[in-house]
Write a protein that holds these residues in place. Structure first.
Motif, PDB file in Angstrom:
ATOM      1  N   ALA A 194       0.820  -1.217   0.000  1.00 44.19           N
ATOM      2  CA  ALA A 194       0.000   0.000   0.000  1.00 44.19           C
ATOM      3  C   ALA A 194       0.848   1.259   0.000  1.00 44.19           C
ATOM      4  CB  ALA A 194      -0.934  -0.012   1.205  1.00 44.19           C
ATOM      5  N   ASN A 195       2.111   1.173   0.497  1.00 43.84           N
ATOM      6  CA  ASN A 195       2.920   2.384   0.619  1.00 43.84           C
ATOM      7  C   ASN A 195       4.076   2.392  -0.379  1.00 43.84           C
ATOM      8  OD1 ASN A 195       4.386   0.332   1.716  1.00 43.84           O
ATOM      9  ND2 ASN A 195       5.170   1.516   3.454  1.00 43.84           N
ATOM     10  N   ALA A 196       3.938   1.671  -1.492  1.00 39.23           N
ATOM     11  CA  ALA A 196       5.043   1.597  -2.450  1.00 39.23           C
ATOM     12  C   ALA A 196       4.595   2.000  -3.838  1.00 39.23           C
ATOM     13  CB  ALA A 196       5.622   0.198  -2.474  1.00 39.23           C
ATOM     14  N   THR A 197       3.860   3.107  -3.917  1.00 40.24           N
ATOM     15  CA  THR A 197       3.430   3.613  -5.211  1.00 40.24           C
ATOM     16  C   THR A 197       3.925   5.037  -5.391  1.00 40.24           C
ATOM     17  OG1 THR A 197       1.325   4.401  -4.328  1.00 40.24           O
ATOM     18  CG2 THR A 197       1.369   2.152  -5.220  1.00 40.24           C
ATOM     19  N   GLY A 198       4.089   5.462  -6.614  1.00 41.28           N
ATOM     20  CA  GLY A 198       4.549   6.811  -6.888  1.00 41.28           C
ATOM     21  C   GLY A 198       4.779   6.989  -8.370  1.00 41.28           C
ATOM     22  N   ALA A 199       5.302   8.131  -8.761  1.00 43.36           N
ATOM     23  CA  ALA A 199       5.546   8.446 -10.162  1.00 43.36           C
ATOM     24  C   ALA A 199       7.042   8.586 -10.404  1.00 43.36           C
ATOM     25  CB  ALA A 199       4.836   9.732 -10.559  1.00 43.36           C
ATOM     26  N   MET A 200       7.499   8.063 -11.540  1.00 44.09           N
ATOM     27  CA  MET A 200       8.887   8.189 -11.951  1.00 44.09           C
ATOM     28  C   MET A 200       8.904   8.983 -13.253  1.00 44.09           C
ATOM     29  SD  MET A 200      11.683   5.178 -12.694  1.00 44.09           S
ATOM     30  CE  MET A 200      11.411   4.488 -11.071  1.00 44.09           C
ATOM     31  N   THR A 201       9.568  10.130 -13.280  1.00 41.15           N
ATOM     32  CA  THR A 201       9.568  10.985 -14.462  1.00 41.15           C
ATOM     33  C   THR A 201      10.975  11.124 -15.027  1.00 41.15           C
ATOM     34  OG1 THR A 201       9.804  12.943 -13.061  1.00 41.15           O
ATOM     35  CG2 THR A 201       7.562  12.311 -13.720  1.00 41.15           C
ATOM     36  N   PHE A 202      11.017  11.377 -16.341  1.00 39.46           N
ATOM     37  CA  PHE A 202      12.278  11.515 -17.062  1.00 39.46           C
ATOM     38  C   PHE A 202      12.242  12.813 -17.871  1.00 39.46           C
ATOM     39  CE2 PHE A 202      13.697   7.177 -16.357  1.00 39.46           C
ATOM     40  CZ  PHE A 202      12.507   6.527 -16.054  1.00 39.46           C
ATOM     41  N   ARG A 233      16.407  10.380 -15.563  1.00 35.42           N
ATOM     42  CA  ARG A 233      15.367  10.403 -14.534  1.00 35.42           C
ATOM     43  C   ARG A 233      15.535  11.641 -13.670  1.00 35.42           C
ATOM     44  NH1 ARG A 233      15.535   8.164  -9.654  1.00 35.42           N
ATOM     45  NH2 ARG A 233      17.297   6.839 -10.221  1.00 35.42           N
ATOM     46  N   VAL A 234      14.405  12.318 -13.408  1.00 32.43           N
ATOM     47  CA  VAL A 234      14.445  13.531 -12.594  1.00 32.43           C
ATOM     48  C   VAL A 234      13.722  13.342 -11.259  1.00 32.43           C
ATOM     49  CG1 VAL A 234      14.691  15.096 -14.535  1.00 32.43           C
ATOM     50  CG2 VAL A 234      12.396  14.420 -13.785  1.00 32.43           C
ATOM     51  N   SER A 235      12.851  12.346 -11.175  1.00 32.14           N
ATOM     52  CA  SER A 235      12.207  12.053  -9.891  1.00 32.14           C
ATOM     53  C   SER A 235      11.849  10.564  -9.856  1.00 32.14           C
ATOM     54  CB  SER A 235      10.929  12.895  -9.710  1.00 32.14           C
ATOM     55  OG  SER A 235       9.933  12.503 -10.633  1.00 32.14           O
ATOM     56  N   PRO A 236      11.913   9.969  -8.677  1.00 29.39           N
ATOM     57  CA  PRO A 236      12.323  10.527  -7.397  1.00 29.39           C
ATOM     58  C   PRO A 236      13.789  10.982  -7.425  1.00 29.39           C
ATOM     59  CG  PRO A 236      11.228   8.405  -7.115  1.00 29.39           C
ATOM     60  CD  PRO A 236      11.516   8.555  -8.560  1.00 29.39           C
ATOM     61  N   ALA A 237      14.112  11.968  -6.587  1.00 31.09           N
ATOM     62  CA  ALA A 237      15.448  12.531  -6.559  1.00 31.09           C
ATOM     63  C   ALA A 237      16.379  11.765  -5.642  1.00 31.09           C
ATOM     64  CB  ALA A 237      15.381  13.999  -6.127  1.00 31.09           C
ATOM     65  N   SER A 238      15.878  10.754  -4.962  1.00 36.58           N
ATOM     66  CA  SER A 238      16.712   9.975  -4.053  1.00 36.58           C
ATOM     67  C   SER A 238      16.186   8.548  -4.010  1.00 36.58           C
ATOM     68  CB  SER A 238      16.713  10.591  -2.646  1.00 36.58           C
ATOM     69  OG  SER A 238      15.400  10.592  -2.117  1.00 36.58           O
ATOM     70  N   ASN A 239      16.918   7.693  -3.338  1.00 37.59           N
ATOM     71  CA  ASN A 239      16.480   6.313  -3.188  1.00 37.59           C
ATOM     72  C   ASN A 239      15.168   6.254  -2.414  1.00 37.59           C
ATOM     73  OD1 ASN A 239      18.823   5.380  -4.462  1.00 37.59           O
ATOM     74  ND2 ASN A 239      19.954   5.252  -2.526  1.00 37.59           N
ATOM     75  N   VAL A 240      14.326   5.280  -2.745  1.00 36.43           N
ATOM     76  CA  VAL A 240      13.025   5.137  -2.098  1.00 36.43           C
ATOM     77  C   VAL A 240      13.201   4.257  -0.870  1.00 36.43           C
ATOM     78  CG1 VAL A 240      10.642   4.395  -2.368  1.00 36.43           C
ATOM     79  CG2 VAL A 240      11.858   5.404  -4.309  1.00 36.43           C
ATOM     80  N   ALA A 241      13.062   4.833   0.297  1.00 38.06           N
ATOM     81  CA  ALA A 241      13.222   4.097   1.548  1.00 38.06           C
ATOM     82  C   ALA A 241      11.869   3.905   2.224  1.00 38.06           C
ATOM     83  CB  ALA A 241      14.181   4.848   2.476  1.00 38.06           C
ATOM     84  N   GLY A 242      11.850   3.060   3.238  1.00 35.33           N
ATOM     85  CA  GLY A 242      10.641   2.867   4.031  1.00 35.33           C
ATOM     86  C   GLY A 242       9.608   1.978   3.382  1.00 35.33           C
ATOM     87  N   ILE A 243       9.985   1.206   2.377  1.00 36.44           N
ATOM     88  CA  ILE A 243       9.035   0.266   1.768  1.00 36.44           C
ATOM     89  C   ILE A 243       8.832  -0.879   2.747  1.00 36.44           C
ATOM     90  CG2 ILE A 243       8.613  -1.257  -0.182  1.00 36.44           C
ATOM     91  CD1 ILE A 243      10.452   0.518  -1.843  1.00 36.44           C
ATOM     92  N   SER A 244       7.597  -1.167   3.083  1.00 39.92           N
ATOM     93  CA  SER A 244       7.304  -2.175   4.095  1.00 39.92           C
ATOM     94  C   SER A 244       6.191  -3.086   3.630  1.00 39.92           C
ATOM     95  CB  SER A 244       6.890  -1.494   5.411  1.00 39.92           C
ATOM     96  OG  SER A 244       6.565  -2.459   6.386  1.00 39.92           O
ATOM     97  N   PHE A 245       6.356  -4.387   3.915  1.00 44.35           N
ATOM     98  CA  PHE A 245       5.330  -5.386   3.605  1.00 44.35           C
ATOM     99  C   PHE A 245       4.961  -6.056   4.921  1.00 44.35           C
ATOM    100  CE2 PHE A 245       8.129  -4.873  -0.003  1.00 44.35           C
ATOM    101  CZ  PHE A 245       7.245  -4.648  -1.044  1.00 44.35           C
ATOM    102  N   ALA A 246       3.763  -5.761   5.367  1.00 41.55           N
ATOM    103  CA  ALA A 246       3.322  -6.257   6.674  1.00 41.55           C
ATOM    104  C   ALA A 246       2.107  -7.158   6.513  1.00 41.55           C
ATOM    105  CB  ALA A 246       3.009  -5.080   7.596  1.00 41.55           C
ATOM    106  N   ALA A 247       1.742  -7.846   7.612  1.00 40.70           N
ATOM    107  CA  ALA A 247       0.549  -8.689   7.689  1.00 40.70           C
ATOM    108  C   ALA A 247       0.542  -9.749   6.594  1.00 40.70           C
ATOM    109  CB  ALA A 247      -0.711  -7.835   7.610  1.00 40.70           C
TER     110      ALA A 247
END
Length: 316
Positions: A128-136, A142-156
């Motif tokens: 649920a918390n691992a969605t977003g947009a990647m633009t070029f 690639r211009v976004s995301p501007a950094s590594n994507v952290a905090g991806i979690s798979f629970a339950a």
């Protein structure tokens, strides 16, 4: 991991992980019912990872039989898979076993004296918390995301596993993006060849260290051997065998073998003519002896000629 292009050089991405189907069973009036859930994703879809180690055991006309459930086709519905599993049960001669799909999206196996073990792998559950947009940009950078994507979690997770946390590294150690996108037709930029055509042996050469290098018609060269040199303490003690060959004797001592250019040994010159290695004194003495023998033979001929002449004169 999936990508979806939404226009303006933007891509949507999501990350998902597989989960294991769980089961529960109940017994009523001698009939055992085993239900396999398709997980908290709530889907009636099968798996994109079609693995299964599910086995079903039930009565046959002779005794009992056990089958391994067929794999799940990617995107297969629970109802379709239930039909395929029922066919496999019938083909094995197992009687009194019914496989159905419940309204809740479960795979239900029922029958007298039936048992099952193992599990089926369900369709991935999207985070649920691992969605977003990647633009070029226009150059494909690639211009976004501007950094590594952290905090991806798979629970339950439905198999009871601990929550899975991860970071998606979009940038390398040099801060250079590991993903790029260019809107153009793919083409070969360069080619690299590390082989060669077949070839026939065409000659060889010898290096100063004694290495024998074979040359082939395709231009390739290969080191095939290395010549060694020998030395003795007393060179004059060698025994001449003729044709430039010598043998060691007690006087010369044992030959020491080594690589060309080491341990005081000389070096080799490929294709060069060897200088004379004869004993000049001995050969000069032999030349004088041969000369004296020739002179003696000449005197004998001269004496015979004189005697012959005198005999002819006496006749006259």
């Amino acid at each position: 991991m999936t990508y979806t292009k939404s226009g303006n050089n933007a891509w949507s991405y999501s990350i998902s992980m597989p989960d294991t189907l769980t089961s529960n069973s109940s017994t009523a009036a001698g009939v055992t019912t085993i239900n396999y859930n398709f997980g908290s994703s709530g889907g009636a879809l099968g798996t994109v990872d079609p693995g299964t180690n599910l086995t079903i055991t039930g009565p046959t006309a002779a005794a009992t039989g056990t089958i391994t459930a067929p794999v799940v086709t990617a995107g297969e519905t629970v109802g379709t898979y239930a039909t395929a599993l029922q066919s496999a049960v019938n083909a094995a001669g197992i009687v009194g076993v019914t496989v159905t799909a419940t309204a809740a999206g479960q795979l239900s196996i029922s029958g007298a004296n039936v048992s099952a073990s193992g599990a089926v792998i369900q369709d991935p559950i999207a985070s649920a918390n691992a969605t977003g947009a990647m633009t070029f940009d226009a150059n494909g950078n690639r211009v976004s995301p501007a950094s590594n994507v952290a905090g991806i979690s798979f629970a339950a997770l439905s198999d009871g596993a601990a929550s899975l946390n991860m970071t998606w590294d979009l940038y390398g150690s040099n801060r250079k993006s590991t993903i790029s996108q260019i809107d153009q037709t793919s083409a070969v930029a360069s080619t690299t060849q590390d082989g060669s055509a077949s070839g026939d042996y065409s000659g060889f050469s010898i290096g100063s260290d004694g290495t024998v290098t074979a040359t082939f018609s395709n231009g390739q060269k290969l080191n095939v051997a290395q010549l060694a040199l020998g030395n003795v303490v007393n060179l004059q003690g060698l025994k001449a065998l003729g044709d430039g060959d010598y043998a060691t004797t007690l006087a010369s001592g044992t030959a020491t073998i080594g690589t060309s250019g080491t341990a005081g040994l000389g070096t080799m010159v490929g294709g060069a003519l060897e200088a004379s290695n004869v004993n000049i004194s001995a050969e000069f003495s032999n030349l004088i002896i041969a000369q004296r023998a020739f002179e003696a033979n000449s005197k004998a001929v001269t004496t015979f000629d004189t005697v012959t002449q005198e005999t002819i004169n006496m006749i006259h």
